[in-house]
Structure formats: C-alpha cells, structure tokens
Design an enzyme around this catalytic site. Structure first.
Site, PDB file in Angstrom:
ATOM      1  N   CYS A 184       3.689  38.271  61.946  1.00 54.01           N
ATOM      2  CA  CYS A 184       3.793  39.735  61.254  1.00 54.01           C
ATOM      3  C   CYS A 184       2.566  40.383  61.316  1.00 54.01           C
ATOM      4  CB  CYS A 184       4.122  39.593  59.680  1.00 54.01           C
ATOM      5  SG  CYS A 184       4.209  41.265  58.806  1.00 54.01           S
TER       6      CYS A 184
ATOM      7  N   ASN B 271       9.869  37.763  62.746  1.00 53.02           N
ATOM      8  CA  ASN B 271      11.362  37.923  62.904  1.00 53.02           C
ATOM      9  C   ASN B 271      12.072  36.491  62.335  1.00 53.02           C
ATOM     10  OD1 ASN B 271      11.829  40.117  64.841  1.00 53.02           O
ATOM     11  ND2 ASN B 271      10.271  38.842  66.207  1.00 53.02           N
TER      12      ASN B 271
ATOM     13  N   ARG C 111      10.706  39.265  73.766  1.00 52.75           N
ATOM     14  CA  ARG C 111       9.968  40.600  73.643  1.00 52.75           C
ATOM     15  C   ARG C 111       9.205  40.695  72.437  1.00 52.75           C
ATOM     16  NH1 ARG C 111       8.864  45.099  70.842  1.00 52.75           N
ATOM     17  NH2 ARG C 111      11.083  45.268  70.400  1.00 52.75           N
ATOM     18  N   ASP C 112      10.216  41.327  71.297  1.00 54.28           N
ATOM     19  CA  ASP C 112       9.736  41.479  70.102  1.00 54.28           C
ATOM     20  C   ASP C 112       8.816  40.171  69.502  1.00 54.28           C
ATOM     21  OD1 ASP C 112       8.990  42.767  67.634  1.00 54.28           O
ATOM     22  OD2 ASP C 112      10.920  42.384  66.750  1.00 54.28           O
TER      23      ASP C 112
ATOM     24  N   HIS D 160      17.791  44.187  61.554  1.00 52.12           N
ATOM     25  CA  HIS D 160      16.832  43.501  62.145  1.00 52.12           C
ATOM     26  C   HIS D 160      15.659  42.866  60.871  1.00 52.12           C
ATOM     27  CE1 HIS D 160      13.886  43.154  65.532  1.00 52.12           C
ATOM     28  NE2 HIS D 160      13.033  43.127  64.467  1.00 52.12           N
TER      29      HIS D 160
ATOM     30  N   HIS E 182      13.288  40.535  59.049  1.00 51.20           N
ATOM     31  CA  HIS E 182      11.884  39.730  59.099  1.00 51.20           C
ATOM     32  C   HIS E 182      12.014  38.959  57.838  1.00 51.20           C
ATOM     33  CE1 HIS E 182       9.319  41.886  62.178  1.00 51.20           C
ATOM     34  NE2 HIS E 182      10.527  41.794  62.630  1.00 51.20           N
TER      35      HIS E 182
END
Lengths: 303, 303
Positions: free
Chosen positions: A237, A246, A12-13, A204, A206
C-alpha cells in the site's frame, strides 16, 4: 449463488507496487502459471512511462511474448491515448482506464481533475472502439482517500456512471487504501447500482486493514460477481508503507470454495504461482491461505 | 446494532502459543495495558502443568499481582479440579473449561473422550459454584478438526448444550484451525442457538485462512455479541506452524468501529499494548490494522 469471475491483478497492480522490478520474462512466466491455474482475466502490464513506473517497463515485450490462449484475456492499464496506441501496437485486446472518486487523489495521482481525466478518456474510448478493444474502468478511493478521508458513495456513483456511459463494459470499484468495512461496502454498492447495472460492477478490495474478505462477502451478498485480486497478495500500500495492499487471490478462492461458489481456479496451482513470484521477489507470501496450506504440505516455513 | 463485548485472550491463548516464554511480570504489564485500553474481560493465565505449557508457568504470580479493577474481570483456564483449586488459591474469580467438538481432537488434546471431559467438568462446576466462581466454556474445533476434517454443527451444539446445561454462563465457539467461512459460521450458529440462547454464545475465530473478520461479521448478523480476540494477533496455529492463529483484537475493533458498534476499547492504546508485547517477543505484530496505522504514525516499520 452462481459463479464468480476473478480478475487477477498480481502481475500489474501487484508488481507495480513492489520494490523490486522484475524482468518481462519473469512476468510472462508468472502470467502463464496463473492462466494454467485457471484464471481467465489477467492484468499483464501497463503502458505508462517507465520513468514513473519502472516495474512495468517492457510491457510491450510481455504482451508480445504471451500466447493466445482460448478463454484467456490479457489486459493492460493505459493512462491516455499514447498508452492505448502502444497497447494496440503490442497486440493487446483489452485495456483499463482509471479515474478517482476523490478530487485530491485525482490531482495527486493523475495530475488533473476528475472531470479532466474523464474528458481525456473519451478520446481513448473512441479510439479503442475503432480498434475493437474492450475497455474496463477503474474507480479508485471508493471508500476513502489517503489525502482527504471519507469519500461519499454518490461521488463514486457519479464517476462510475460517467465511465460506464462512455462505454466501459465493467466498472471496478477500488478501495485503494483498504479502509472500508461491510456497512460502507453495502452503502457504496447501493449507490452505484442505481446508475450502473450490478452485473457491470466489480469489487477491488485492499486488505490493508484486514477487511477485504468481509467486504467481498458483503459485496457477494449485494449481487456483485466479479472481484479483482492479486496472487500472494502482491503489491503493498503506497499510502501506508509496509502495510498490505491487494487482497490475496488465494483468500478469495478459499472464501468462494467455502461458500460453494464456482470460480474455475485451482487453489494448489495458484499457491504454486504465488510461491514462484514470492521467491523471485525474495519476500514471503502475503497470503494467509498459502501460508497455512504450505505449512500443511510440510514445505519450508515462509515467514 | 447494540454493543459488543470483547474477551481479550492475548495474554493466555495468545502467549501460550508463542515460542518465547515471558515472565509473569511482563504478562502483568501487558494485562494492565490492555485493561487501560478499555478491555474488561481478559484471560490472564492458565492453571495447567508447566511441563505441558511452560508459557503459562507462574500464573499464580500473575493473578496475585493483578489489582482489583472495577469492571475488569481477569480469568484463567483450568483443565480440571486441581487447576480450579490453584485458581481459587490465587484469587481468581472466573475460570474457563474447554471441551472439543471432535472426538479425535479431544483424545489428542485432552487425552480422554468428549464424554469423559464433560464428566470431569461437572465436578469442576460444583466446586466453582461453591466458591462463587463463574465458569465459561470453550468448545474447540467448531468448524473443523486438524485430524479428521469437517465437524458437524450438531456435534458442536451437543457439546455446547452439555456445558451450558452444567452451568457455564457463556459458550465460546472456537474455530481452532481457522478453516470456517461465513456460510459455515451461519450453519454453526443456527444449530447452537437451538440449544443455547444466542446471548450466551461467543465467537472465537482464528485468522489462519484470513476468514476471521468475515466470520465475525456473519456472526454479528446472526446476533452474536461477544467475541474473543488477541492483541497483535498473539498466538500462532499449532496445527499449521508458521501460520496465523487468533484474530487480532485491533482488526475486531476496527470492524466494529466501521459498523458503528460500541465496544469501549481505545484502538490507539490497544495498538500500543500490541507494540509493547511484540517487542518483548521480538516479532512483528500480526495485526494488519496495527501495521497500517503505525505506518501512518510514521513510526518504525514493523515488518
């Protein structure tokens, strides 16, 4: 150090921030491979307008095709009540809502103030509770905003407390632009754990500036035991086109193995899942661990 | 936390492991740019046989062309007395010798046992002292050997103590294959500081598995204040072709900035030096920080 739970956000992300849009069938295959590798919490789709996020079109098909697997939770992102209802109709059992810790980011990304976004989520929470659906809360820009720079830990704590207070079972703290370093990570967690139990906080991170693993290690030392990551480092990004997004799940698993922390994921199978989706996207893996171990396997160079 | 000293290894350890061989003139330009960016200790060449390391051919020309700059030290790698004499002839004022913490690696890389390599360096030390030249010691494979796997901290400590005992002013601990994690880094430093003052220990981390910045942070917390790094992440990993080698200097500087640690390097000028040499090599930068900040500058995508 006890066990860590990984939340796999690649499908998803991750995919939401890739240029190429993949079919629901391919996304289901990826999710099955990731679950086969031992991942138990997996973001599988988003119930948002395909006009805004074409990469997530057909999320209802994805959920309908995914089997019930013991111990595995497939989750969806929902921006509002409409999204929640679509998620329920597709048989989804856990959803996530997202708020920003930066007012400018909330306006540009959600088209409303932080306050307004939180008010809207209260309706989502009520409806989700009625339907027996768990809700996770994302907070973005926890260590920096692409529009206004630094973000205060207190601002993140306030949004986190609001989401936790309205019933989110877990708050995922997102370093959306990847600018955080270990000292900032510690300050962030010190503020947030004053208002949300640390057992309900997730990290979470990055890897846009290569700091994600160092930040995860700092968060581990501050008692955080849940981390979001993305197989093959899927997802760029959007605020630094061409840059990394991520943190790769492979790197997270490698770190945990090195620290002797249990996680339940098979690194080899994870790398295979990453190779599958990287081939579908026609791009090399974003994981350094995958590159190093694939080179050792004597497979084709991936750069 | 006080200041950190960076040892820039891009022009030697980095370029030595790149496919393309660059002219001495280009290498001098790179070194000048790096010194302009504020780096004060820079590996500039190696006095080894150009049959084995063609990338370092003409190191004598490099040293003859480099100007005396106040506060700046240009250093060279020397494998033996012959190399030291060539370094002295070229006007070099600091050299480095290298030993392995793994017997198998010493045999394959130096063609002799660890013991034999150390004995040979004793002659180098005597001659260097007579010539007024400082000697730094590298220890490779400090957290893993490409041929035999795990390496015990005690083995690293023994080699470090031998090099320090014979007069090396600093011992650079090299995670040659990049497999270390923060827990292993702590164990390594705990063993080494028992036999060498921590102020004489340096960290040389490779980012092959994406762990370098986390390991550097762990080493900082264990009082190490000198780190080797390579602009643009120059230098691959000969034991995992296609994988990453030296940690990028840009990432190290970014981490230190985030921690509020002084280092004296201008990140923008460092990124420019990295872009210069990446263009010469015809490959994208290996630094995530450079990629992210260049994207923000609106310059051409570098991936």
């Amino acid at each position: 150090m006890d066990a860590v739970r990984l939340v796999e956000v690649g499908a998803r992300d991750g995919l939401q921030n890739e240029k190429l849009t993949l079919s629901p069938q391919i996304r289901v295959q990826l999710l099955q491979r990731l679950a086969d590798a031992g991942l138990q919490t997996l973001e599988a789709g988003a119930f948002v307008s395909p006009r805004w996020v074409p990469q997530m079109a057909g999320s209802d098909e994805v959920f309908k095709a995914l089997p019930v697997r013991p111990g595995v939770t497939w989750t969806a992102l929902v921006p509002n009540l409409t999204g929640l209802q679509a998620a329920i109709a597709a048989g989804c059992q856990e959803v996530a809502v997202f708020a920003a810790a930066s007012e400018a980011f909330s306006q540009k990304n959600l088209n409303c103030s932080i306050e307004q976004s939180l008010r809207q989520y209260q309706q989502v929470m009520v409806r989700a509770r009625d339907a027996g659906i768990r809700v996770r809360g994302y907070v973005s820009c926890v260590m920096g905003c692409p529009f206004t720079g630094a973000v205060k830990p207190e601002a993140v704590a306030a949004v986190s407390a609001a989401l936790f207070g309205m019933g989110c079972y877990e708050i995922s703290l997102g370093d959306t632009i990847g600018t955080g370093t270990p000292a900032a990570t510690r300050a962030l967690l010190a503020a947030c754990r004053q208002v949300v139990p640390v057992s309900a906080l997730a990290g979470h991170f990055h890897d846009t500036y290569g700091m994600a693993i160092a930040n995860i290690h700092a968060a581990l030392e501050a008692d955080v035991r849940v981390f979001d990551s993305s197989v093959a480092g899927l997802g760029g990004c959007p605020y630094s086109p061409g840059a990394t997004g991520n943190v790769a799940s492979e790197e997270l698993v490698y770190l945990l193995d090195g620290l002797g922390v249990n996680h339940g994921v098979d690194l080899g199978a994870l790398i295979d899942a990453g190779e599958f989706i990287s081939a579908e996207l026609g791009r090399p893996t974003g994981s350094r661990v995958a590159r190093a171990l694939l080179a050792q396997r004597g497979l084709s160079a991936v750069h």
